[in-house]
Design a protein around this motif. Structure first.
Motif, PDB file in Angstrom:
ATOM      1  N   MET A  41       5.612   8.566   1.271  1.00 34.92           N
ATOM      2  CA  MET A  41       4.732   8.309   0.090  1.00 34.92           C
ATOM      3  C   MET A  41       5.590   8.057  -1.115  1.00 34.92           C
ATOM      4  SD  MET A  41       1.061  10.468   0.928  1.00 34.92           S
ATOM      5  CE  MET A  41       0.391   9.577  -0.741  1.00 34.92           C
ATOM      6  N   THR A  42       6.410   8.854  -1.363  1.00 38.41           N
ATOM      7  CA  THR A  42       7.362   8.735  -2.733  1.00 38.41           C
ATOM      8  C   THR A  42       7.541   7.379  -3.078  1.00 38.41           C
ATOM      9  OG1 THR A  42       9.213   9.853  -1.594  1.00 38.41           O
ATOM     10  CG2 THR A  42       7.628  11.339  -2.823  1.00 38.41           C
ATOM     11  N   PRO A  43       8.145   6.545  -2.071  1.00 40.37           N
ATOM     12  CA  PRO A  43       8.564   5.320  -2.661  1.00 40.37           C
ATOM     13  C   PRO A  43       7.617   4.495  -3.393  1.00 40.37           C
ATOM     14  CG  PRO A  43       9.338   5.609  -0.212  1.00 40.37           C
ATOM     15  CD  PRO A  43       8.553   6.645  -0.751  1.00 40.37           C
ATOM     16  N   PHE A  44       6.151   4.776  -2.890  1.00 40.70           N
ATOM     17  CA  PHE A  44       5.230   3.870  -3.709  1.00 40.70           C
ATOM     18  C   PHE A  44       4.877   4.191  -5.112  1.00 40.70           C
ATOM     19  CE2 PHE A  44       4.278   3.877   0.858  1.00 40.70           C
ATOM     20  CZ  PHE A  44       3.565   2.331   0.775  1.00 40.70           C
ATOM     21  N   PHE A  45       5.625   5.454  -5.631  1.00 41.49           N
ATOM     22  CA  PHE A  45       5.286   6.052  -6.820  1.00 41.49           C
ATOM     23  C   PHE A  45       6.549   6.114  -7.616  1.00 41.49           C
ATOM     24  CE2 PHE A  45       2.196   7.480  -4.050  1.00 41.49           C
ATOM     25  CZ  PHE A  45       0.996   7.459  -4.722  1.00 41.49           C
ATOM     26  N   LYS A  46       7.921   5.860  -7.062  1.00 41.18           N
ATOM     27  CA  LYS A  46       9.311   6.268  -7.630  1.00 41.18           C
ATOM     28  C   LYS A  46       9.429   5.355  -9.047  1.00 41.18           C
ATOM     29  CE  LYS A  46      12.200   3.581  -4.649  1.00 41.18           C
ATOM     30  NZ  LYS A  46      13.109   3.656  -3.708  1.00 41.18           N
ATOM     31  N   ASN A 249      -0.509  12.079   4.661  1.00 40.47           N
ATOM     32  CA  ASN A 249       0.935  11.789   4.135  1.00 40.47           C
ATOM     33  C   ASN A 249       1.687  11.295   5.517  1.00 40.47           C
ATOM     34  OD1 ASN A 249       1.044  14.139   5.159  1.00 40.47           O
ATOM     35  ND2 ASN A 249       2.203  15.085   3.399  1.00 40.47           N
ATOM     36  N   SER A 254       0.344   3.658   3.238  1.00 40.04           N
ATOM     37  CA  SER A 254       0.347   2.634   2.430  1.00 40.04           C
ATOM     38  C   SER A 254      -1.282   2.613   1.680  1.00 40.04           C
ATOM     39  CB  SER A 254       0.877   1.250   2.865  1.00 40.04           C
ATOM     40  OG  SER A 254      -0.044   0.720   4.209  1.00 40.04           O
ATOM     41  N   GLU A 255      -2.289   2.511   2.682  1.00 46.51           N
ATOM     42  CA  GLU A 255      -3.520   2.699   2.082  1.00 46.51           C
ATOM     43  C   GLU A 255      -3.797   3.785   1.299  1.00 46.51           C
ATOM     44  OE1 GLU A 255      -8.105   2.474   3.959  1.00 46.51           O
ATOM     45  OE2 GLU A 255      -6.309   2.290   5.249  1.00 46.51           O
ATOM     46  N   SER A 257      -1.475   5.622  -0.556  1.00 49.69           N
ATOM     47  CA  SER A 257      -0.940   5.303  -1.772  1.00 49.69           C
ATOM     48  C   SER A 257      -1.578   4.427  -2.643  1.00 49.69           C
ATOM     49  CB  SER A 257       0.792   5.168  -1.299  1.00 49.69           C
ATOM     50  OG  SER A 257       1.170   6.170  -0.710  1.00 49.69           O
ATOM     51  N   ALA A 258      -2.025   3.363  -1.989  1.00 51.76           N
ATOM     52  CA  ALA A 258      -2.617   2.424  -2.850  1.00 51.76           C
ATOM     53  C   ALA A 258      -4.280   2.866  -3.583  1.00 51.76           C
ATOM     54  CB  ALA A 258      -3.024   1.227  -1.904  1.00 51.76           C
ATOM     55  N   ASN A 261      -2.582   5.209  -6.485  1.00 50.71           N
ATOM     56  CA  ASN A 261      -2.039   4.343  -7.582  1.00 50.71           C
ATOM     57  C   ASN A 261      -3.041   3.737  -8.428  1.00 50.71           C
ATOM     58  OD1 ASN A 261       0.801   4.497  -7.822  1.00 50.71           O
ATOM     59  ND2 ASN A 261       1.046   3.482  -5.861  1.00 50.71           N
TER      60      ASN A 261
END
Length: 265
Positions: A41-46, A249, A254-255, A257-258, A261
């Motif tokens: 999950m962290t790549p979607f927020f980094k 997690n 991806s869903e 995390s979206a 975000n």
């Protein structure tokens, strides 16, 4: 990095992502998870967020000695990390066990919370949940973490995940078994949930805007439990992830995390 708790325990945490950002997001682990559990999950927020990950006492690389802790104490431990790093008004994402710590933290320290995300969460136990909790407890007593994992995974992963695993079930078990979690550590973690009282009325004191995310096929905490959480938090909304189980997690990353975000934006 290590933070000393008020009772002098070593609590492990790490900071990654955009360390110069003024926006911070903290991820709080599930029961037998660790900071590594957020790797998908962290790549979607980094890019946008400073990311804080931590292991509760009895988890991961944190100390595993001492008496069991209730969720208020876990929340206090979490606060020591934020104070050490001079962080306030952070976004908090907690899953399952971590979502309970997040609930207690948001009630006790409202000034620290910008927005709150509760994934796979609940506020009151049902007889069905207590039956599952008892089966995990008995498995841990009789066969240790290995047997507990065999019994636990069908409760926390959806049928769809078993058919199309992102990480194979055997690899998932091996990773968990290598996590240095003793039966005693897990008992100490589980006791916090076992002793927890109905928290629905306390949720009304949460001031932060809150997003509740629940898997449609979560066997451990069915959707109606998340609905009760959402109904008791004033500024909140609920998103149900179709065909998903409890460990969000790992499923529908991806869903999920979206959704987070979009909510934080």
């Amino acid at each position: 990095m290590i933070c000393k708790t008020k009772d002098n325990q070593n609590l492990y945490y790490k900071i990654q992502g955009n360390i110069d950002s003024n926006e911070t997001i903290v991820f709080l682990n599930g029961l037998t998870q660790s900071t590594d559990s957020w790797i998908l999950m962290t790549p979607f927020f980094k890019e946008k967020y400073k990311i804080v990950l931590l292991d509760f006492i009895f988890q991961g690389q944190s100390d595993k000695d001492g008496k069991w802790r209730d969720f208020d104490t876990h929340a206090q431990d979490f606060k020591t990390v934020l104070d050490l790093e001079k962080l306030a008004h952070v976004n908090i994402v907690g899953i399952s066990y971590g979502s309970l710590v997040a609930q207690h933290f948001a009630v006790a320290y409202p000034g620290y919370v910008k927005k709150l995300v509760l994934i796979s969460t609940f506020a009151n136990k049902t007889p069905y949940y207590e039956a599952i909790e008892l089966s995990w407890w008995r498995a841990l007593e009789v066969g240790g973490y290995n047997l507990m994992l065999d019994i636990m995974l069908p409760s926390v992963l959806s049928e769809n995940y078993f058919s199309n695993p992102l990480v194979s079930i055997s690899n998932l078990k091996n990773v968990r078994k290598d996590s240095d979690l003793s039966s005693e550590s897990i008992f100490n973690l589980m006791r916090a949930t076992k002793e927890r009282k109905d928290f629905r009325k306390d949720l009304k004191r949460i001031q932060a805007e809150t997003l509740v995310i629940q898997g449609e096929r979560d066997m451990l905490f069915p959707v109606h439990l998340a609905e009760e959480v959402q109904q008791n938090i004033k500024h909140s909304k609920l998103i149900v992830i179709k065909n998903a189980g409890h460990t969000l997690n790992l499923e529908h990353v991806s869903e999920v995390s979206a959704c987070i975000n979009e909510f934080l934006d």
